[in-house]
Motif scaffolding. Structure first.
Motif, mmCIF file in Angstrom:
data_model
loop_
_atom_site.group_PDB
_atom_site.id
_atom_site.type_symbol
_atom_site.label_atom_id
_atom_site.label_comp_id
_atom_site.label_asym_id
_atom_site.label_seq_id
_atom_site.Cartn_x
_atom_site.Cartn_y
_atom_site.Cartn_z
ATOM 1 N N VAL A 176 -29.787 -49.129 19.329
ATOM 2 C CA VAL A 176 -29.287 -47.907 18.695
ATOM 3 C C VAL A 176 -30.343 -47.444 17.702
ATOM 4 O O VAL A 176 -30.574 -48.116 16.692
ATOM 5 N N PRO A 177 -31.018 -46.333 17.963
ATOM 6 C CA PRO A 177 -32.023 -45.845 17.006
ATOM 7 C C PRO A 177 -31.407 -45.585 15.645
ATOM 8 O O PRO A 177 -30.212 -45.304 15.517
ATOM 9 N N ALA A 178 -32.227 -45.705 14.628
ATOM 10 C CA ALA A 178 -31.742 -45.488 13.263
ATOM 11 C C ALA A 178 -31.194 -44.072 13.113
ATOM 12 O O ALA A 178 -31.780 -43.107 13.607
ATOM 13 N N ALA A 179 -30.052 -43.982 12.451
ATOM 14 C CA ALA A 179 -29.451 -42.670 12.219
ATOM 15 C C ALA A 179 -30.283 -41.879 11.222
ATOM 16 O O ALA A 179 -30.862 -42.437 10.288
ATOM 17 N N ALA A 180 -30.346 -40.595 11.443
ATOM 18 C CA ALA A 180 -31.090 -39.733 10.522
ATOM 19 C C ALA A 180 -30.385 -39.708 9.169
ATOM 20 O O ALA A 180 -29.154 -39.755 9.096
ATOM 21 N N PRO A 181 -31.140 -39.663 8.072
ATOM 22 C CA PRO A 181 -30.504 -39.612 6.748
ATOM 23 C C PRO A 181 -29.682 -38.339 6.590
ATOM 24 O O PRO A 181 -30.043 -37.280 7.110
ATOM 25 N N VAL A 182 -28.573 -38.460 5.897
ATOM 26 C CA VAL A 182 -27.688 -37.310 5.675
ATOM 27 C C VAL A 182 -27.435 -37.144 4.189
ATOM 28 O O VAL A 182 -27.573 -38.084 3.402
ATOM 29 N N ASN A 183 -27.067 -35.950 3.822
ATOM 30 C CA ASN A 183 -26.712 -35.668 2.438
ATOM 31 C C ASN A 183 -25.259 -36.073 2.226
ATOM 32 O O ASN A 183 -24.335 -35.454 2.757
ATOM 33 N N VAL A 184 -25.055 -37.142 1.457
ATOM 34 C CA VAL A 184 -23.706 -37.677 1.282
ATOM 35 C C VAL A 184 -22.875 -36.839 0.315
ATOM 36 O O VAL A 184 -21.689 -37.111 0.137
ATOM 37 N N HIS A 185 -23.488 -35.845 -0.314
ATOM 38 C CA HIS A 185 -22.758 -35.023 -1.286
ATOM 39 C C HIS A 185 -22.100 -33.799 -0.650
ATOM 40 O O HIS A 185 -21.445 -33.020 -1.345
ATOM 41 N N GLY A 186 -22.302 -33.633 0.667
ATOM 42 C CA GLY A 186 -21.636 -32.538 1.360
ATOM 43 C C GLY A 186 -22.197 -31.165 1.081
ATOM 44 O O GLY A 186 -21.514 -30.160 1.285
ATOM 45 N N THR A 187 -23.447 -31.074 0.613
ATOM 46 C CA THR A 187 -24.084 -29.776 0.370
ATOM 47 C C THR A 187 -25.106 -29.486 1.464
ATOM 48 O O THR A 187 -25.391 -30.345 2.309
ATOM 49 N N ASP A 237 -28.292 -29.003 1.161
ATOM 50 C CA ASP A 237 -29.629 -29.532 0.921
ATOM 51 C C ASP A 237 -29.921 -30.732 1.820
ATOM 52 O O ASP A 237 -29.018 -31.523 2.111
ATOM 53 N N PRO A 238 -31.169 -30.906 2.237
ATOM 54 C CA PRO A 238 -31.533 -32.127 2.959
ATOM 55 C C PRO A 238 -31.373 -33.330 2.039
ATOM 56 O O PRO A 238 -31.412 -33.183 0.811
ATOM 57 N N PRO A 239 -31.195 -34.526 2.595
ATOM 58 C CA PRO A 239 -31.124 -35.714 1.734
ATOM 59 C C PRO A 239 -32.447 -35.907 0.997
ATOM 60 O O PRO A 239 -33.494 -35.426 1.445
ATOM 61 N N PRO A 240 -32.448 -36.599 -0.142
ATOM 62 C CA PRO A 240 -33.679 -36.737 -0.942
ATOM 63 C C PRO A 240 -34.867 -37.276 -0.152
ATOM 64 O O PRO A 240 -35.992 -36.818 -0.329
ATOM 65 N N SER A 241 -34.625 -38.251 0.741
ATOM 66 C CA SER A 241 -35.734 -38.854 1.483
ATOM 67 C C SER A 241 -36.370 -37.892 2.477
ATOM 68 O O SER A 241 -37.480 -38.136 2.961
ATOM 69 N N LEU A 288 -32.397 -46.685 -3.204
ATOM 70 C CA LEU A 288 -31.977 -45.908 -4.366
ATOM 71 C C LEU A 288 -32.126 -44.405 -4.189
ATOM 72 O O LEU A 288 -31.827 -43.650 -5.116
ATOM 73 N N VAL A 289 -32.600 -43.968 -3.033
ATOM 74 C CA VAL A 289 -32.712 -42.522 -2.796
ATOM 75 C C VAL A 289 -31.854 -42.080 -1.617
ATOM 76 O O VAL A 289 -31.952 -40.935 -1.177
ATOM 77 N N ASP A 290 -30.993 -42.975 -1.104
ATOM 78 C CA ASP A 290 -30.183 -42.600 0.053
ATOM 79 C C ASP A 290 -28.908 -41.860 -0.334
ATOM 80 O O ASP A 290 -28.131 -41.456 0.530
ATOM 81 N N GLY A 291 -28.695 -41.679 -1.648
ATOM 82 C CA GLY A 291 -27.521 -40.939 -2.107
ATOM 83 C C GLY A 291 -26.266 -41.783 -2.196
ATOM 84 O O GLY A 291 -25.222 -41.290 -2.600
ATOM 85 N N ARG A 292 -26.364 -43.061 -1.811
ATOM 86 C CA ARG A 292 -25.182 -43.927 -1.843
ATOM 87 C C ARG A 292 -25.265 -44.952 -2.970
ATOM 88 O O ARG A 292 -24.319 -45.101 -3.735
ATOM 89 N N ALA A 293 -26.387 -45.671 -3.043
ATOM 90 C CA ALA A 293 -26.538 -46.711 -4.060
ATOM 91 C C ALA A 293 -27.156 -46.130 -5.329
ATOM 92 O O ALA A 293 -28.145 -45.402 -5.263
ATOM 93 N N HIS A 294 -26.574 -46.439 -6.462
ATOM 94 C CA HIS A 294 -27.112 -45.997 -7.745
ATOM 95 C C HIS A 294 -27.835 -47.117 -8.471
ATOM 96 O O HIS A 294 -28.512 -46.872 -9.464
ATOM 97 N N ALA A 295 -27.682 -48.344 -7.974
ATOM 98 C CA ALA A 295 -28.346 -49.493 -8.576
ATOM 99 C C ALA A 295 -28.415 -50.610 -7.554
ATOM 100 O O ALA A 295 -27.604 -50.675 -6.620
ATOM 101 N N VAL A 296 -29.405 -51.478 -7.712
ATOM 102 C CA VAL A 296 -29.551 -52.667 -6.869
ATOM 103 C C VAL A 296 -29.366 -53.877 -7.767
ATOM 104 O O VAL A 296 -30.003 -53.986 -8.829
#
Length: 374
Positions: free
Chosen positions: A185-196, A198-202, A331-339
């Protein structure tokens, strides 16, 4: 002409042996040994199951030759688009049908052989199941033999489709047991988790999908790799290049050590109070020995009217010795705010937030700029 005595003009040994070096990226001895074991089990069991299913029929081979080539793809390069289940089953079966019908229409063997393989390629391309052994399946059906003569139009189903289905089923089981990703299964393209919109940060910096398309068009070659895998590979190359340049900065160098945490038996209200009081988004949950159990945030606590354990989620973690910049994708995927930084015993040691990483990267950029300016 006399031979030169200048050693600098002699070809290096590696250049002389370059034709004997595997060209598959990522191939190593372990992967090849796994492929050998998989082919041994897969082809052997395919023949055994077909023999038990079809009985003792001297005019029907338990295995057809293309299955050997299918096994090479299935076990040696399971991530290849040519080795996926539909490629193996559809490619072999449809090609065998194409070869059989061509053989019925064209009676000149050499012309029929070429036409059968050509039509098989066209059919596989149209049905998105391109599979190199399909050419051999078409050729087998064109040239015929006792099995083709006896079974006629059913030959593509028995034994070709039957062989292919059994091999794929065994391949899925084998790869599952060996913890390999199959079907790939190829890696899924990054998505904007905020529902706007804009493209995702990455996706806002670096190369884009159209750059990959332009590069492929410029090269004018077909590569045995999914386009999304190319994108994932290039992103990882970018990250590894950054880590190589600044790999001396570890998570331990930049992590916060005084981490606000809570026990699983604490009240939900206490957890929410800590999140608001310290203005944090991630609240680690540890046992009495300091071992990490999970984490909670305001969003998780807002959905649950019960105990903290019901709101736990699995946070992103890393070791203290890991390169700090390796946390960038997390930390730029829009999901994790800290590691969360843990040791080998899963004890919580620290935390790297987005601000921690941004501050460290800022210092690195400033230091690089100062070095370039002398």
């Amino acid at each position: 002409m006399a031979e030169t005595s200048d050693p600098s003009l002699a070809k290096p040994r590696g250049a002389r042996l370059r034709f004997f070096v595997p060209i598959l990226a990522g191939a190593n001895l372990r992967e090849r040994l796994i492929a050998c074991l998989g082919a041994l089990i897969g082809v052997g069991l395919t023949g055994l199951v077909c023999g038990l299913t079809l009985g003792d029929d001297p005019h029907l081979p338990f295995l057809v030759a293309p299955i050997g080539a299918s096994a090479v793809l299935l076990f040696a390069v399971p991530s290849s688009p040519l080795a996926q289940p539909w490629s193996i089953i559809g490619g072999n079966t449809l090609s065998a049908f194409a070869g059989f019908f061509v053989g019925q229409i064209i009676h000149e063997p050499m012309i029929a052989a070429g036409a059968g393989v050509a039509i098989a390629i066209a059919v596989m391309s149209l049905t998105r199941c391109l599979h190199p052994p399909g050419g051999a399946a078409a050729l087998t059906a064109v040239l015929g033999g006792p099995a083709v003569a006896k079974w006629g139009v059913f030959f593509p189903l028995v034994p070709v489709a039957l062989n292919s289905c059994i091999l794929v089923a065994l391949g899925i089981l084998f790869h599952r047991l060996s913890r390999r990703n199959y079907p790939h299964v190829p890696a899924a393209a990054p998505v904007n988790v905020h529902g706007t919109a804009d493209p995702p940060p990455s996706a806002r910096v670096g190369f884009r999908k159209e750059d990959i398309d332009a590069a492929l068009a410029k090269l004018g070659e077909v590569f045995d790799i999914d386009r999304r895998d190319i994108e994932r590979l290039l992103q990882e190359v970018e990250l590894q290049a950054i880590i190589r340049a600044h790999g001396n900065l570890s998570c331990a160098d930049i992590m916060s050590r005084d981490v606000v945490a809570i026990r699983p038996y604490a009240l939900r209200e206490q957890a929410m109070s800590l999140l608001l009081q310290h203005n944090i988004r991630v609240l680690p949950v540890t046992d009495d020995g300091g071992r990490l159990l999970g984490a909670v945030g305001l969003r998780e606590l807002a959905r649950v009217d019960a105990r903290i354990p019901d709101a736990l989620y699995k946070p992103a973690t890393a070791s203290p010795s890991a390169p700090a910049l390796s946390l960038l994708p997390l930390l730029v995927d829009g999901r994790a705010h800290a590691v969360l930084i843990t040791d080998a015993g899963n004890r919580l040691l620290g935390l790297v937030s987005q601000n921690d990483l941004m501050s460290a990267m800022g210092r690195l950029l400033l230091r690089s700029a100062q070095s370039e300016n002398g």
